[in-house]
Design a protein around this motif. Sequence first.
Motif, PDB file in Angstrom:
ATOM      1  N   GLU A 285       0.990  -1.255   0.060  1.00  0.00           N
ATOM      2  CA  GLU A 285      -0.185   0.042   0.106  1.00  0.00           C
ATOM      3  C   GLU A 285       0.643   1.378  -0.127  1.00  0.00           C
ATOM      4  O   GLU A 285       0.841   2.106  -0.604  1.00  0.00           O
ATOM      5  CB  GLU A 285      -0.859  -0.085   1.283  1.00  0.00           C
ATOM      6  CG  GLU A 285      -1.961  -0.892   1.212  1.00  0.00           C
ATOM      7  CD  GLU A 285      -2.878  -0.542  -0.232  1.00  0.00           C
ATOM      8  OE1 GLU A 285      -3.484   0.438  -0.249  1.00  0.00           O
ATOM      9  OE2 GLU A 285      -3.590  -1.523  -0.883  1.00  0.00           O
TER      10      GLU A 285
ATOM     11  N   LYS B  27       2.158   1.796  -3.487  1.00  0.00           N
ATOM     12  CA  LYS B  27       1.108   2.260  -4.588  1.00  0.00           C
ATOM     13  C   LYS B  27       0.827   3.744  -4.082  1.00  0.00           C
ATOM     14  O   LYS B  27       0.773   4.378  -5.149  1.00  0.00           O
ATOM     15  CB  LYS B  27      -0.419   1.555  -4.200  1.00  0.00           C
ATOM     16  CG  LYS B  27      -0.293   0.171  -4.570  1.00  0.00           C
ATOM     17  CD  LYS B  27      -1.530  -0.334  -4.252  1.00  0.00           C
ATOM     18  CE  LYS B  27      -1.634  -2.097  -4.631  1.00  0.00           C
ATOM     19  NZ  LYS B  27      -2.420  -2.847  -4.049  1.00  0.00           N
ATOM     20  N   TYR B  28       0.650   4.140  -2.814  1.00  0.00           N
ATOM     21  CA  TYR B  28       0.808   5.517  -2.545  1.00  0.00           C
ATOM     22  C   TYR B  28       1.713   6.281  -2.968  1.00  0.00           C
ATOM     23  O   TYR B  28       1.497   7.302  -3.581  1.00  0.00           O
ATOM     24  CB  TYR B  28       0.653   5.737  -1.035  1.00  0.00           C
ATOM     25  CG  TYR B  28       0.351   7.152  -0.609  1.00  0.00           C
ATOM     26  CD1 TYR B  28      -0.752   7.589  -0.614  1.00  0.00           C
ATOM     27  CD2 TYR B  28       1.413   7.741   0.088  1.00  0.00           C
ATOM     28  CE1 TYR B  28      -0.943   9.023  -0.225  1.00  0.00           C
ATOM     29  CE2 TYR B  28       1.279   9.094   0.435  1.00  0.00           C
ATOM     30  CZ  TYR B  28       0.180   9.554   0.278  1.00  0.00           C
ATOM     31  OH  TYR B  28      -0.054  10.931   0.656  1.00  0.00           O
ATOM     32  N   LYS B  29       3.011   5.785  -2.831  1.00  0.00           N
ATOM     33  CA  LYS B  29       4.226   6.818  -3.401  1.00  0.00           C
ATOM     34  C   LYS B  29       4.000   6.817  -5.093  1.00  0.00           C
ATOM     35  O   LYS B  29       4.443   7.813  -5.203  1.00  0.00           O
ATOM     36  CB  LYS B  29       5.526   5.929  -3.120  1.00  0.00           C
ATOM     37  CG  LYS B  29       6.884   6.822  -3.379  1.00  0.00           C
ATOM     38  CD  LYS B  29       8.025   6.097  -3.127  1.00  0.00           C
ATOM     39  CE  LYS B  29       9.438   6.786  -3.740  1.00  0.00           C
ATOM     40  NZ  LYS B  29       9.196   7.232  -5.034  1.00  0.00           N
ATOM     41  N   ASN B  30       3.721   5.782  -5.393  1.00  0.00           N
ATOM     42  CA  ASN B  30       3.553   5.758  -7.027  1.00  0.00           C
ATOM     43  C   ASN B  30       2.342   6.861  -7.298  1.00  0.00           C
ATOM     44  O   ASN B  30       2.664   7.572  -8.378  1.00  0.00           O
ATOM     45  CB  ASN B  30       3.340   4.556  -7.685  1.00  0.00           C
ATOM     46  CG  ASN B  30       4.694   3.564  -7.688  1.00  0.00           C
ATOM     47  OD1 ASN B  30       5.562   3.982  -7.595  1.00  0.00           O
ATOM     48  ND2 ASN B  30       4.215   2.258  -7.612  1.00  0.00           N
ATOM     49  N   ARG B  31       1.362   6.875  -6.759  1.00  0.00           N
ATOM     50  CA  ARG B  31       0.415   7.919  -7.003  1.00  0.00           C
ATOM     51  C   ARG B  31       0.815   9.255  -6.874  1.00  0.00           C
ATOM     52  O   ARG B  31       0.717  10.303  -7.585  1.00  0.00           O
ATOM     53  CB  ARG B  31      -0.855   7.649  -6.210  1.00  0.00           C
ATOM     54  CG  ARG B  31      -1.694   6.461  -6.773  1.00  0.00           C
ATOM     55  CD  ARG B  31      -3.051   6.453  -6.035  1.00  0.00           C
ATOM     56  NE  ARG B  31      -2.986   6.521  -4.527  1.00  0.00           N
ATOM     57  CZ  ARG B  31      -2.950   5.429  -3.726  1.00  0.00           C
ATOM     58  NH1 ARG B  31      -2.953   4.224  -4.319  1.00  0.00           N
ATOM     59  NH2 ARG B  31      -3.143   5.689  -2.493  1.00  0.00           N
ATOM     60  N   VAL B  32       1.628   9.669  -5.601  1.00  0.00           N
ATOM     61  CA  VAL B  32       2.055  10.920  -5.288  1.00  0.00           C
ATOM     62  C   VAL B  32       2.963  11.247  -6.432  1.00  0.00           C
ATOM     63  O   VAL B  32       3.106  12.484  -6.818  1.00  0.00           O
ATOM     64  CB  VAL B  32       2.863  10.730  -3.959  1.00  0.00           C
ATOM     65  CG1 VAL B  32       3.751  12.027  -3.881  1.00  0.00           C
ATOM     66  CG2 VAL B  32       1.710  10.805  -2.955  1.00  0.00           C
ATOM     67  N   ASP B  33       4.060  10.494  -6.748  1.00  0.00           N
ATOM     68  CA  ASP B  33       4.904  10.635  -7.889  1.00  0.00           C
ATOM     69  C   ASP B  33       4.262  11.013  -9.188  1.00  0.00           C
ATOM     70  O   ASP B  33       4.794  11.925  -9.860  1.00  0.00           O
ATOM     71  CB  ASP B  33       6.004   9.402  -8.159  1.00  0.00           C
ATOM     72  CG  ASP B  33       6.932   9.329  -6.847  1.00  0.00           C
ATOM     73  OD1 ASP B  33       7.148  10.263  -6.136  1.00  0.00           O
ATOM     74  OD2 ASP B  33       7.409   8.237  -6.928  1.00  0.00           O
ATOM     75  N   LYS B  34       3.400  10.184  -9.394  1.00  0.00           N
ATOM     76  CA  LYS B  34       2.499  10.385 -10.754  1.00  0.00           C
ATOM     77  C   LYS B  34       1.963  11.899 -10.806  1.00  0.00           C
ATOM     78  O   LYS B  34       2.009  12.737 -11.672  1.00  0.00           O
ATOM     79  CB  LYS B  34       1.340   9.274 -10.922  1.00  0.00           C
ATOM     80  CG  LYS B  34       0.528   9.736 -11.994  1.00  0.00           C
ATOM     81  CD  LYS B  34       1.118   9.041 -13.381  1.00  0.00           C
ATOM     82  CE  LYS B  34      -0.166   9.030 -14.561  1.00  0.00           C
ATOM     83  NZ  LYS B  34       0.075  10.165 -15.232  1.00  0.00           N
ATOM     84  N   ASN B  35       1.237  12.260  -9.548  1.00  0.00           N
ATOM     85  CA  ASN B  35       0.711  13.590  -9.445  1.00  0.00           C
ATOM     86  C   ASN B  35       1.762  14.759  -9.776  1.00  0.00           C
ATOM     87  O   ASN B  35       1.307  15.597 -10.062  1.00  0.00           O
ATOM     88  CB  ASN B  35      -0.196  13.788  -8.156  1.00  0.00           C
ATOM     89  CG  ASN B  35      -1.299  13.003  -8.030  1.00  0.00           C
ATOM     90  OD1 ASN B  35      -1.928  12.558  -9.096  1.00  0.00           O
ATOM     91  ND2 ASN B  35      -1.847  12.612  -6.960  1.00  0.00           N
TER      92      ASN B  35
ATOM     93  N   ASP C 133       2.470  14.988 -13.112  1.00  0.00           N
ATOM     94  CA  ASP C 133       1.235  15.625 -13.913  1.00  0.00           C
ATOM     95  C   ASP C 133       1.604  17.157 -13.681  1.00  0.00           C
ATOM     96  O   ASP C 133       1.264  18.060 -14.621  1.00  0.00           O
ATOM     97  CB  ASP C 133       0.144  15.183 -13.444  1.00  0.00           C
ATOM     98  CG  ASP C 133      -0.210  13.736 -14.055  1.00  0.00           C
ATOM     99  OD1 ASP C 133       0.740  13.269 -14.852  1.00  0.00           O
ATOM    100  OD2 ASP C 133      -1.157  13.026 -13.484  1.00  0.00           O
TER     101      ASP C 133
END
Length: 92
Positions: free
Chosen positions: A71, A74-82, A85
């Motif tokens: 988890e 996954k959270y780190k990947n979402r933060v990096d993607k944001n 962007d």
Amino acid sequence: MRVNIGNNIKKYRKKNKITQTELANKINKSLRTIQKYEANETLPPISIINEIDEILGGGLMEQYIDEIVDEAIKYKNRVDKNKEDNIQVDNK
């Protein structure tokens, strides 16, 4: 973050042929508390997870840690993607 420790408690409890009532008695908790843990309504404290892990013969704590790590990744990947962007938007 959603960790489903309750599913694993139930799985290991059934594997060890222990009823919810028996587990509740062994850790000095109510039957309803065990039911809430297994339904993922309540997250047990780490000390209780450890105690349940010892009663059920191990494996539960390891899976719990694996879920937390997964988890977190996954959270780190979402933060990096944001962040990516946002940088792309700023550069336009």
